[in-house]
Design a protein around this motif. Structure first.
Motif, PDB file in Angstrom:
ATOM      1  N   GLN A 264       0.821  -1.214   0.000  1.00  0.00           N
ATOM      2  CA  GLN A 264       0.000   0.000   0.000  1.00  0.00           C
ATOM      3  C   GLN A 264       0.854   1.263   0.000  1.00  0.00           C
ATOM      4  O   GLN A 264       0.494   2.252  -0.613  1.00  0.00           O
ATOM      5  N   VAL A 265       1.981   1.246   0.706  1.00  0.00           N
ATOM      6  CA  VAL A 265       2.873   2.407   0.762  1.00  0.00           C
ATOM      7  C   VAL A 265       4.205   1.989   0.144  1.00  0.00           C
ATOM      8  O   VAL A 265       4.895   1.120   0.670  1.00  0.00           O
ATOM      9  N   ASN A 266       4.546   2.612  -0.970  1.00  0.00           N
ATOM     10  CA  ASN A 266       5.761   2.292  -1.711  1.00  0.00           C
ATOM     11  C   ASN A 266       6.668   3.515  -1.677  1.00  0.00           C
ATOM     12  O   ASN A 266       6.491   4.449  -2.446  1.00  0.00           O
ATOM     13  N   ASP A 267       7.610   3.499  -0.767  1.00  0.00           N
ATOM     14  CA  ASP A 267       8.461   4.666  -0.496  1.00  0.00           C
ATOM     15  C   ASP A 267       9.807   4.510  -1.194  1.00  0.00           C
ATOM     16  O   ASP A 267      10.806   4.157  -0.576  1.00  0.00           O
ATOM     17  N   TYR A 268       9.840   4.788  -2.493  1.00  0.00           N
ATOM     18  CA  TYR A 268      11.065   4.633  -3.265  1.00  0.00           C
ATOM     19  C   TYR A 268      12.049   5.782  -3.057  1.00  0.00           C
ATOM     20  O   TYR A 268      13.173   5.714  -3.525  1.00  0.00           O
ATOM     21  N   GLU A 269      11.628   6.828  -2.366  1.00  0.00           N
ATOM     22  CA  GLU A 269      12.534   7.944  -2.046  1.00  0.00           C
ATOM     23  C   GLU A 269      13.027   7.883  -0.600  1.00  0.00           C
ATOM     24  O   GLU A 269      13.836   8.701  -0.199  1.00  0.00           O
ATOM     25  N   PHE A 270      12.509   6.970   0.173  1.00  0.00           N
ATOM     26  CA  PHE A 270      12.899   6.799   1.575  1.00  0.00           C
ATOM     27  C   PHE A 270      12.666   8.067   2.393  1.00  0.00           C
ATOM     28  O   PHE A 270      13.545   8.521   3.122  1.00  0.00           O
ATOM     29  N   VAL A 271      11.467   8.619   2.276  1.00  0.00           N
ATOM     30  CA  VAL A 271      11.126   9.826   3.038  1.00  0.00           C
ATOM     31  C   VAL A 271      10.459   9.481   4.367  1.00  0.00           C
ATOM     32  O   VAL A 271      10.363  10.333   5.241  1.00  0.00           O
ATOM     33  N   PHE A 272       9.996   8.236   4.511  1.00  0.00           N
ATOM     34  CA  PHE A 272       9.314   7.821   5.731  1.00  0.00           C
ATOM     35  C   PHE A 272      10.200   6.883   6.551  1.00  0.00           C
ATOM     36  O   PHE A 272      10.988   6.124   5.996  1.00  0.00           O
ATOM     37  N   THR A 273      10.018   6.933   7.870  1.00  0.00           N
ATOM     38  CA  THR A 273      10.677   5.962   8.747  1.00  0.00           C
ATOM     39  C   THR A 273       9.875   4.661   8.691  1.00  0.00           C
ATOM     40  O   THR A 273       8.736   4.644   8.205  1.00  0.00           O
ATOM     41  N   MET A 274      10.426   3.591   9.222  1.00  0.00           N
ATOM     42  CA  MET A 274       9.710   2.313   9.258  1.00  0.00           C
ATOM     43  C   MET A 274       8.421   2.446  10.064  1.00  0.00           C
ATOM     44  O   MET A 274       7.381   1.913   9.677  1.00  0.00           O
TER      45      MET A 274
ATOM     46  N   ILE B 206       0.040   4.708  -1.829  1.00  0.00           N
ATOM     47  CA  ILE B 206       0.886   5.892  -1.696  1.00  0.00           C
ATOM     48  C   ILE B 206       2.233   5.535  -2.301  1.00  0.00           C
ATOM     49  O   ILE B 206       2.807   4.485  -1.988  1.00  0.00           O
ATOM     50  N   VAL B 207       2.737   6.418  -3.166  1.00  0.00           N
ATOM     51  CA  VAL B 207       4.000   6.145  -3.849  1.00  0.00           C
ATOM     52  C   VAL B 207       4.862   7.398  -3.822  1.00  0.00           C
ATOM     53  O   VAL B 207       4.443   8.458  -4.277  1.00  0.00           O
ATOM     54  N   SER B 208       6.065   7.269  -3.260  1.00  0.00           N
ATOM     55  CA  SER B 208       7.071   8.330  -3.431  1.00  0.00           C
ATOM     56  C   SER B 208       8.072   7.796  -4.439  1.00  0.00           C
ATOM     57  O   SER B 208       8.506   6.650  -4.346  1.00  0.00           O
ATOM     58  N   ILE B 209       8.390   8.607  -5.418  1.00  0.00           N
ATOM     59  CA  ILE B 209       9.228   8.141  -6.523  1.00  0.00           C
ATOM     60  C   ILE B 209      10.252   9.206  -6.876  1.00  0.00           C
ATOM     61  O   ILE B 209       9.938  10.389  -6.871  1.00  0.00           O
ATOM     62  N   GLU B 210      11.477   8.798  -7.112  1.00  0.00           N
ATOM     63  CA  GLU B 210      12.556   9.739  -7.386  1.00  0.00           C
ATOM     64  C   GLU B 210      12.486  10.331  -8.789  1.00  0.00           C
ATOM     65  O   GLU B 210      12.800  11.494  -8.991  1.00  0.00           O
ATOM     66  N   SER B 211      12.090   9.508  -9.760  1.00  0.00           N
ATOM     67  CA  SER B 211      12.013  10.012 -11.135  1.00  0.00           C
ATOM     68  C   SER B 211      10.849   9.333 -11.844  1.00  0.00           C
ATOM     69  O   SER B 211      10.325   8.318 -11.374  1.00  0.00           O
ATOM     70  N   ILE B 212      10.485   9.875 -12.976  1.00  0.00           N
ATOM     71  CA  ILE B 212       9.375   9.304 -13.747  1.00  0.00           C
ATOM     72  C   ILE B 212       9.888   8.662 -15.040  1.00  0.00           C
ATOM     73  O   ILE B 212       9.138   8.465 -15.981  1.00  0.00           O
ATOM     74  N   GLY B 213      11.159   8.346 -15.049  1.00  0.00           N
ATOM     75  CA  GLY B 213      11.744   7.620 -16.175  1.00  0.00           C
ATOM     76  C   GLY B 213      11.603   8.347 -17.491  1.00  0.00           C
ATOM     77  O   GLY B 213      11.930   9.524 -17.604  1.00  0.00           O
TER      78      GLY B 213
ATOM     79  N   SER C 124      -4.756   6.846  -5.637  1.00  0.00           N
ATOM     80  CA  SER C 124      -3.329   6.826  -5.328  1.00  0.00           C
ATOM     81  C   SER C 124      -2.831   8.246  -5.121  1.00  0.00           C
ATOM     82  O   SER C 124      -3.324   9.188  -5.743  1.00  0.00           O
ATOM     83  N   ILE C 125      -1.881   8.349  -4.216  1.00  0.00           N
ATOM     84  CA  ILE C 125      -1.170   9.598  -3.989  1.00  0.00           C
ATOM     85  C   ILE C 125       0.259   9.340  -4.441  1.00  0.00           C
ATOM     86  O   ILE C 125       0.972   8.545  -3.830  1.00  0.00           O
ATOM     87  N   VAL C 126       0.644   9.963  -5.527  1.00  0.00           N
ATOM     88  CA  VAL C 126       1.984   9.782  -6.088  1.00  0.00           C
ATOM     89  C   VAL C 126       2.717  11.106  -5.931  1.00  0.00           C
ATOM     90  O   VAL C 126       2.206  12.150  -6.339  1.00  0.00           O
ATOM     91  N   PHE C 127       3.892  11.053  -5.309  1.00  0.00           N
ATOM     92  CA  PHE C 127       4.647  12.291  -5.142  1.00  0.00           C
ATOM     93  C   PHE C 127       6.134  12.045  -5.277  1.00  0.00           C
ATOM     94  O   PHE C 127       6.617  10.925  -5.142  1.00  0.00           O
ATOM     95  N   SER C 128       6.836  13.139  -5.584  1.00  0.00           N
ATOM     96  CA  SER C 128       8.283  13.089  -5.720  1.00  0.00           C
ATOM     97  C   SER C 128       8.864  14.333  -5.059  1.00  0.00           C
ATOM     98  O   SER C 128       8.599  15.454  -5.502  1.00  0.00           O
ATOM     99  N   THR C 129       9.632  14.123  -4.008  1.00  0.00           N
ATOM    100  CA  THR C 129      10.305  15.265  -3.380  1.00  0.00           C
ATOM    101  C   THR C 129      11.406  15.770  -4.294  1.00  0.00           C
ATOM    102  O   THR C 129      11.671  16.965  -4.342  1.00  0.00           O
ATOM    103  N   ASN C 130      12.005  14.860  -5.043  1.00  0.00           N
ATOM    104  CA  ASN C 130      13.071  15.212  -5.967  1.00  0.00           C
ATOM    105  C   ASN C 130      12.563  16.124  -7.086  1.00  0.00           C
ATOM    106  O   ASN C 130      13.203  17.106  -7.436  1.00  0.00           O
TER     107      ASN C 130
END
Length: 181
Positions: free
Chosen positions: A53-63, A86-93, A121-127
Motif C-alpha cells: 500500500q505504501v511504496n516509499d522509493y525515495e525513503f522519506v518515511f521511517t519504518m 501511496i508512492v514516493s518516486i525519485e524520477s518518472i523515467g 493513489s497519492i503519487v509524489f516526488s520530493t526530488n
C-alpha cells in the motif's frame, strides 16, 4: 637484494592501502537500500509494479511511519473495500508529464476493485517537487477533482513544503478517508 624486496613490499602496501581507501569512500553512508528497478519489476513499461500500500522509493518515511500509513490504509480498505496506494518516486523515467505518469502507474497496478473502480493513489516526488492524487471513475463520483485539489493545496502541500512529508501525507489521507466513506 633485501633492499629491492623492501621496496616491492612498500609499493605493494601503498597500492593495497589506496584501493582499500577508495572502496571505503564509495560505500553508501546510509542504511537505506538502493532502489533499482529490474527489467522484471518494470515489465514492458517504465512503471514499477507496486508491492504494498505504501511504496516509499525515495525513503522519506521511517519504518514506524510506513507501518502507521499501511495500517490506516488496510483498516480503511477492510471497512469500505476502497483501495489506496501511496508512492514516493525519485524520477518518472521516460515520461515527461508527471500527471500522466501517476495515472498510468495507478492503472498499470490496478489500484481499486475492477467492478467498482474504487481506487485512489497519492503519487509524489520530493526530488521533482510534484504530487498528484489519481482516482478511479467510481472514486471520482465522491472525491471530485476539486475536492482532491483542495486536499492537496490546503492540507498536504503546505506540510511537504516544510519538509514534513509524513505529516502531510497522513493528514491528507485522513481527510480523504473522512470524505470517502
Amino acid at each position: 637484494m633485501k633492499a629491492i624486496l623492501k621496496i616491492i613490499f612498500i609499493v605493494f602496501l601503498t597500492i593495497y592501502s589506496c584501493k582499500t581507501k577508495q572502496i571505503e569512500k564509495t560505500e553508501p553512508k546510509t542504511n537505506a537500500p538502493k532502489v533499482e528497478f529490474s527489467v522484471y519489476d518494470l515489465g514492458k513499461s517504465d512503471l514499477p509494479k507496486l508491492k504494498r500500500q505504501v511504496n516509499d522509493y525515495e525513503f522519506v518515511f521511517t519504518m514506524e511511519q510506513l507501518e502507521k500509513l499501511t495500517l490506516m490504509i488496510r483498516e480503511f480498505e477492510k471497512n469500505t473495500t476502497n483501495q489506496i496506494a501511496i508512492v514516493s518516486i525519485e524520477s518518472i523515467g521516460k515520461y515527461s508529464d508527471f500527471d500522466k505518469f501517476a495515472v498510468d502507474l495507478s492503472n498499470y497496478n490496478g489500484i481499486g476493485l475492477k467492478e467498482k473502480d474504487n481506487g485512489l493513489s497519492i503519487v509524489f516526488s520530493t526530488n521533482l517537487r510534484k504530487i498528484r492524487i489519481t482516482t478511479g471513475f467510481g472514486t471520482e463520483k465522491i472525491l471530485t477533482d476539486k475536492i482532491c485539489k483542495n486536499i492537496l493545496d490546503q492540507t498536504i502541500i503546505p506540510e511537504l513544503k516544510n519538509g514534513n512529508y509524513y505529516n502531510g501525507i497522513e493528514k491528507g489521507l485522513t481527510e480523504i478517508m473522512a470524505k470517502w466513506k
